[in-house]
Design an enzyme around this catalytic site. Structure first.
Site, PDB file in Angstrom:
ATOM      1  N   GLY A 153       0.816  -1.200   0.000  1.00 32.05           N
ATOM      2  CA  GLY A 153       0.000   0.000   0.000  1.00 32.05           C
ATOM      3  C   GLY A 153       0.853   1.255   0.000  1.00 32.05           C
ATOM      4  N   SER A 154       0.389   2.274   0.691  1.00 31.06           N
ATOM      5  CA  SER A 154       1.006   3.596   0.580  1.00 31.06           C
ATOM      6  C   SER A 154       2.384   3.722   1.213  1.00 31.06           C
ATOM      7  CB  SER A 154       0.068   4.654   1.161  1.00 31.06           C
ATOM      8  OG  SER A 154      -1.086   4.787   0.349  1.00 31.06           O
ATOM      9  N   VAL A 155       2.804   2.771   2.055  1.00 31.44           N
ATOM     10  CA  VAL A 155       4.177   2.871   2.565  1.00 31.44           C
ATOM     11  C   VAL A 155       5.183   2.718   1.423  1.00 31.44           C
ATOM     12  CG1 VAL A 155       3.671   2.155   4.929  1.00 31.44           C
ATOM     13  CG2 VAL A 155       4.212   0.413   3.206  1.00 31.44           C
ATOM     14  N   LYS A 199       5.019   4.299  -1.236  1.00 33.41           N
ATOM     15  CA  LYS A 199       5.190   5.618  -1.852  1.00 33.41           C
ATOM     16  C   LYS A 199       6.544   6.236  -1.507  1.00 33.41           C
ATOM     17  CE  LYS A 199       0.227   6.612  -2.129  1.00 33.41           C
ATOM     18  NZ  LYS A 199      -0.929   7.254  -1.494  1.00 33.41           N
TER      19      LYS A 199
END
Length: 484
Positions: free
Chosen positions: A217-219, A221
């Protein structure tokens, strides 16, 4: 010599020759293979007759052997068993399995070639044969903080020393009691082992380093941002497109944000702010702009794809080899087929905190003989320079903004600058979401880097999960290390 006697002599000679050949084969040619057979009771009993070495956490044994009054001579005992189960593994009559019991079996059992002269000395002095002690890098305070904070949560937490790569904590939940499968009642051990194997929650699985890897997920990014800034086309202040929905090329589908609306006024947002609020559309656009090769190469610099042993084998994390533009958009925000271990994401956080240098993670600090001599010691080694110090400094400031003015506010520690990133990773047909948080602290001189995942602990379509569920766990671990 008459014919009957000559024939009899030939038969007798052939019998003696076959006996000699078979004895030679058994004692020399097949000896190692026969000794290694799991059903070789004599070998197993001789192994049990030797006191197995201890496994230490902060000088306290969490695995040790105590004398027993049966034919096995020694009983393996585990203290604080569930908290350390995936670190220690277990040792039973069926052999060493999992954790350090298996990966360091040669030292613990005393059979390592590095202990050869000690074994020879024992023969002449009459000393009792004994295995070596394995000293871990774990910080008991950080381990306990992670264990307690994850009560009732399925998932994993890992902490590293960013400057050395030493593993400070490794927790996987649910866990199990190694004592249940290390007893001398083989019937009970067999039943306990069978029950552990059929449980749907898979307690034997060390989720921190293996199993069915997780979408980050967004980690992830942070990796995308590292690739973008390293390209020279972006910096922490770059203005990005951040609409409420991103039209994906080659398809009629759109990629939305995890919250309603655009990421900023006029559909524009700074790179730092985009990370702080976890703007999906901005990062998907950036990922498609820099390209799949740049994203994969950056991930590889953080350790993705590497076969790492800590000394337990770590399943390599991965970014798909082939990505079209829509797939690349989703991969850039840690979705599609990007898969990671919590250890890998702790390495990403540690690398950013350590001025771009990723250190090889390790769990064993030293191996100590029964005479207290150091047989083997781990020295910190560099895995890679994932990003330049300048890029790392920008990423550090961006991750601090996540905690100070973004989705990671629940990781704040009074008087300490904390850098972090939340994540919520949707998975499965029902689109449940895992809650993630990665961090390091203090941001300007990191003493600990953390990755936490709470399975199905996120809120689908919202960053709230990572910030609400995983960030407090990371905070507790960082506070324990910093003695706050």
């Amino acid at each position: 010599m008459n014919t009957p006697v000559r024939k009899l002599s030939i038969v007798v000679a052939a019998l003696f020759a076959s006996l000699l050949v078979s004895t030679t084969l058994i004692q020399y040619v097949f000896a190692a293979e026969l000794n290694a057979r799991p059903d070789n009771r004599r070998t197993l009993l001789s192994t049990y007759a030797r006191e197995r070495g201890e496994i230490l956490v902060g000088q306290k044994p969490v695995a040790r052997s105590v004398p027993s009054d049966d034919e096995y001579k020694f009983q393996r005992v585990y203290d604080e068993p569930e908290m350390y189960a995936h670190v220690t593994g277990y040792y039973s009559f069926f052999g060493a399995s999992g954790g350090l019991e298996q990966s360091e079996n040669a030292f613990l059992s005393g059979s390592s070639d590095k202990l050869f002269y000690r074994r020879v000395s024992d023969l002449f002095t009459g000393r009792r044969a004994q295995g070596a002690t394995v000293e871990t890098t774990l910080d008991p305070a950080v381990q306990k903080a992670a264990w307690d904070a994850m009560e009732g949560i399925r998932g994993a937490a890992v902490a590293l020393d960013p400057k050395t790569g030493a593993i400070l904590a490794m927790v996987s939940r649910p866990s199990f009691d190694p004592n249940d499968v290390a007893g001398h009642d083989l019937t009970a051990v067999g039943k306990n082992y069978e029950q552990l194997n059929i449980e749907a929650s898979r307690p034997l699985l060390n989720r921190a380093i293996g199993g069915d890897l997780y979408p980050p997920g967004s980690v992830f990014k942070v990796v995308t941002a590292a690739a973008a800034i390293s390209s020279g086309d972006y910096d922490e202040d770059s203005e990005l497109d951040g609409p409420a929905e991103l039209d994906l090329p080659q398809t009629t589908n759109t990629l939305p944000n995890a919250f309603d609306g655009a990421c900023g006024p006029g559909d524009r947002v700074s790179f730092t702010r985009a990370l702080a609020i976890s703007c999906n559309t901005a990062f998907a656009s950036v990922g498609m702009d820099i390209g799949a090769d740049a994203l994969r190469e950056q991930a590889a610099k953080f350790g993705f794809g590497d076969s790492i042993a800590v000394p337990m084998r770590v399943t390599p994390s991965s970014v798909p080899a082939e990505l079209d533009q829509p797939q690349l958009a989703y991969a850039s925000i840690g979705q599609y087929d990007v898969r990671v271990t919590p250890l890998q994401m702790a390495m990403v956080a540690a690398g950013v905190g350590n001025d771009g240098v990723v250190m090889n993670p390790y769990l064993v600090q030293s191996v100590i003989g029964s005479d207290l001599s150091v047989i083997e010691q781990t020295d910190p080694t560099e895995l890679s320079q994932a990003v330049t110090p300048d890029v790392a400094a920008q990423l550090q400031r961006m991750m601090v903004a996540v905690v100070e003015d973004g989705s990671g506010e629940r990781a704040r520690i009074p008087g300490v600058s904390v850098a972090g990133k939340t994540g919520t990773a949707e998975h499965g047909d029902d689109r449940k979401a895992h809650a993630w948080f990665i961090s390091f602290a203090p941001a300007d001189d990191p003493q600990i880097a953390v990755a936490v995942i709470a399975e199905d602990g996120g809120v689908a379509g919202s960053e709230a999960g990572g910030g609400r569920v995983a960030a407090p766990i990371a905070k507790a671990m960082m506070e324990a290390r910093l003695d706050r």
